[in-house]
Motif scaffolding. Structure first.
Motif, PDB file in Angstrom:
ATOM      1  N   ASN A  56      20.289  80.666 133.809  1.00 48.56           N
ATOM      2  CA  ASN A  56      18.977  80.945 133.902  1.00 48.56           C
ATOM      3  C   ASN A  56      17.938  79.862 133.853  1.00 48.56           C
ATOM      4  N   SER A  57      18.501  78.883 132.994  1.00 45.88           N
ATOM      5  CA  SER A  57      17.700  77.670 132.988  1.00 45.88           C
ATOM      6  C   SER A  57      17.774  76.989 134.353  1.00 45.88           C
ATOM      7  N   PHE A  58      19.061  76.681 134.679  1.00 46.89           N
ATOM      8  CA  PHE A  58      19.560  75.933 136.186  1.00 46.89           C
ATOM      9  C   PHE A  58      18.475  76.650 137.313  1.00 46.89           C
ATOM     10  N   ILE A  59      18.687  77.967 137.321  1.00 46.40           N
ATOM     11  CA  ILE A  59      18.162  78.874 138.454  1.00 46.40           C
ATOM     12  C   ILE A  59      16.320  78.544 138.237  1.00 46.40           C
ATOM     13  N   ALA A  60      15.857  78.311 137.118  1.00 45.13           N
ATOM     14  CA  ALA A  60      14.554  78.305 136.809  1.00 45.13           C
ATOM     15  C   ALA A  60      14.233  76.867 137.310  1.00 45.13           C
ATOM     16  N   GLN A  61      14.849  75.958 137.048  1.00 48.36           N
ATOM     17  CA  GLN A  61      14.631  74.545 137.145  1.00 48.36           C
ATOM     18  C   GLN A  61      14.635  74.066 138.732  1.00 48.36           C
ATOM     19  N   VAL A  62      15.653  74.595 139.326  1.00 54.44           N
ATOM     20  CA  VAL A  62      15.794  74.414 140.723  1.00 54.44           C
ATOM     21  C   VAL A  62      14.557  75.428 141.410  1.00 54.44           C
ATOM     22  N   SER A  63      14.331  76.300 141.065  1.00 49.53           N
ATOM     23  CA  SER A  63      13.177  76.976 141.537  1.00 49.53           C
ATOM     24  C   SER A  63      11.792  76.335 141.499  1.00 49.53           C
ATOM     25  N   LYS A  64      11.468  75.846 140.312  1.00 47.82           N
ATOM     26  CA  LYS A  64      10.398  75.113 139.867  1.00 47.82           C
ATOM     27  C   LYS A  64      10.291  73.953 140.730  1.00 47.82           C
ATOM     28  N   THR A  65      11.270  73.184 140.948  1.00 50.39           N
ATOM     29  CA  THR A  65      11.608  71.648 141.613  1.00 50.39           C
ATOM     30  C   THR A  65      11.095  72.188 143.182  1.00 50.39           C
ATOM     31  N   LEU A  66      11.784  73.088 143.626  1.00 52.89           N
ATOM     32  CA  LEU A  66      11.818  73.398 145.148  1.00 52.89           C
ATOM     33  C   LEU A  66      10.121  73.933 145.238  1.00 52.89           C
ATOM     34  N   LYS A  67       9.491  74.700 144.456  1.00 55.72           N
ATOM     35  CA  LYS A  67       8.058  75.241 144.535  1.00 55.72           C
ATOM     36  C   LYS A  67       7.003  74.129 144.525  1.00 55.72           C
ATOM     37  N   ASN A  68       7.497  72.782 143.909  1.00 57.72           N
ATOM     38  CA  ASN A  68       6.982  71.533 144.062  1.00 57.72           C
ATOM     39  C   ASN A  68       7.472  70.599 145.122  1.00 57.72           C
TER      40      ASN A  68
ATOM     41  N   GLY B 118      28.046  65.387 145.408  1.00 54.05           N
ATOM     42  CA  GLY B 118      29.311  66.022 145.533  1.00 54.05           C
ATOM     43  C   GLY B 118      29.307  67.635 145.707  1.00 54.05           C
ATOM     44  N   PHE B 119      28.080  68.108 145.262  1.00 57.94           N
ATOM     45  CA  PHE B 119      28.040  69.731 145.528  1.00 57.94           C
ATOM     46  C   PHE B 119      27.177  69.847 146.538  1.00 57.94           C
ATOM     47  N   GLY B 120      25.985  69.557 146.481  1.00 60.10           N
ATOM     48  CA  GLY B 120      24.973  69.708 147.747  1.00 60.10           C
ATOM     49  C   GLY B 120      23.627  69.606 147.261  1.00 60.10           C
ATOM     50  N   THR B 121      22.682  69.961 148.322  1.00 61.77           N
ATOM     51  CA  THR B 121      21.388  69.620 148.054  1.00 61.77           C
ATOM     52  C   THR B 121      20.560  70.930 148.442  1.00 61.77           C
ATOM     53  N   PHE B 122      19.635  71.321 147.335  1.00 58.89           N
ATOM     54  CA  PHE B 122      18.691  72.187 147.503  1.00 58.89           C
ATOM     55  C   PHE B 122      17.467  71.604 147.818  1.00 58.89           C
ATOM     56  N   GLU B 123      16.845  72.077 149.191  1.00 60.22           N
ATOM     57  CA  GLU B 123      15.606  71.602 149.513  1.00 60.22           C
ATOM     58  C   GLU B 123      14.785  72.786 150.284  1.00 60.22           C
ATOM     59  N   VAL B 124      13.570  72.249 150.374  1.00 58.93           N
ATOM     60  CA  VAL B 124      12.576  72.956 151.158  1.00 58.93           C
ATOM     61  C   VAL B 124      12.408  72.688 152.633  1.00 58.93           C
ATOM     62  N   ARG B 125      12.494  73.659 153.491  1.00 59.23           N
ATOM     63  CA  ARG B 125      12.483  73.548 154.907  1.00 59.23           C
ATOM     64  C   ARG B 125      11.307  74.213 155.328  1.00 59.23           C
ATOM     65  N   SER B 126      10.531  73.531 156.643  1.00 55.90           N
ATOM     66  CA  SER B 126       9.570  74.363 157.097  1.00 55.90           C
ATOM     67  C   SER B 126       9.790  74.831 158.209  1.00 55.90           C
ATOM     68  N   ARG B 127       9.353  76.105 158.449  1.00 53.63           N
ATOM     69  CA  ARG B 127       9.427  76.789 159.847  1.00 53.63           C
ATOM     70  C   ARG B 127       8.079  76.859 160.472  1.00 53.63           C
ATOM     71  N   ALA B 128       8.190  76.550 161.730  1.00 58.36           N
ATOM     72  CA  ALA B 128       6.732  76.449 162.543  1.00 58.36           C
ATOM     73  C   ALA B 128       6.387  77.951 162.881  1.00 58.36           C
ATOM     74  N   ALA B 129       5.159  78.194 163.047  1.00 58.63           N
ATOM     75  CA  ALA B 129       4.515  79.228 163.425  1.00 58.63           C
ATOM     76  C   ALA B 129       5.411  79.907 164.936  1.00 58.63           C
ATOM     77  N   ARG B 130       5.502  81.129 165.185  1.00 61.25           N
ATOM     78  CA  ARG B 130       6.255  81.446 166.308  1.00 61.25           C
ATOM     79  C   ARG B 130       5.886  82.923 166.556  1.00 61.25           C
TER      80      ARG B 130
ATOM     81  N   SER C 191       5.959  78.934 157.627  1.00 58.27           N
ATOM     82  CA  SER C 191       6.226  79.311 156.338  1.00 58.27           C
ATOM     83  C   SER C 191       7.408  78.158 155.775  1.00 58.27           C
ATOM     84  N   LYS C 192       7.539  78.072 154.535  1.00 54.14           N
ATOM     85  CA  LYS C 192       8.551  77.074 153.936  1.00 54.14           C
ATOM     86  C   LYS C 192       9.659  78.170 153.241  1.00 54.14           C
ATOM     87  N   VAL C 193      10.935  77.454 153.468  1.00 56.76           N
ATOM     88  CA  VAL C 193      12.010  78.392 152.976  1.00 56.76           C
ATOM     89  C   VAL C 193      12.844  77.438 152.147  1.00 56.76           C
ATOM     90  N   PRO C 194      13.489  78.066 151.214  1.00 59.92           N
ATOM     91  CA  PRO C 194      14.568  77.122 150.395  1.00 59.92           C
ATOM     92  C   PRO C 194      15.664  77.211 151.484  1.00 59.92           C
TER      93      PRO C 194
END
Length: 91
Positions: free
Chosen positions: A26-38, A46-58, A74-77
């Motif tokens: 739960n702490s891991f999920i909360a920290q990833v969510s908080k970081t992406l929100k910022n 070695g595992f991967g990257t969680f990031e925020v991507r922008s989607r253009a209006a369409r 919008s922004k999507v994780p």
């Protein structure tokens, strides 16, 4: 695998209680969510990257009426797997 199965597997692998494993997850999920929100990324080497991507209006279509609608920007994780994870999955 659902969340409870993951908690059970973590508890078994680490020799901790299920409660401790669930708290850590739960702490891991909360920290990833908080970081992406910022609008920052979480890099796990070695595992991967969680990031925020922008989607253009369409424009799109309402499937029921066929009417054209505007879809707002919008922004999507997103998750981009690392080389080690790709290698593991592909054998």
């Amino acid at each position: 695998m659902n969340k409870q199965e993951l908690v059970n597997a973590i508890a078994e692998d680490t020799g901790t209680t299920k409660a401790a494993a669930e708290a850590a997850l739960n702490s891991f999920i909360a920290q990833v969510s908080k970081t992406l929100k910022n609008n920052e990324s979480v890099v796990l080497a070695g595992f991967g990257t969680f990031e925020v991507r922008s989607r253009a209006a369409r424009s799109g279509r309402n499937p029921q009426t066929g009417a054209t609608i505007e879809i707002a920007a919008s922004k999507v994780p997103a998750f981009k797997p690392g080389a080690a994870l790709k290698k593991e999955v592909n054998g």
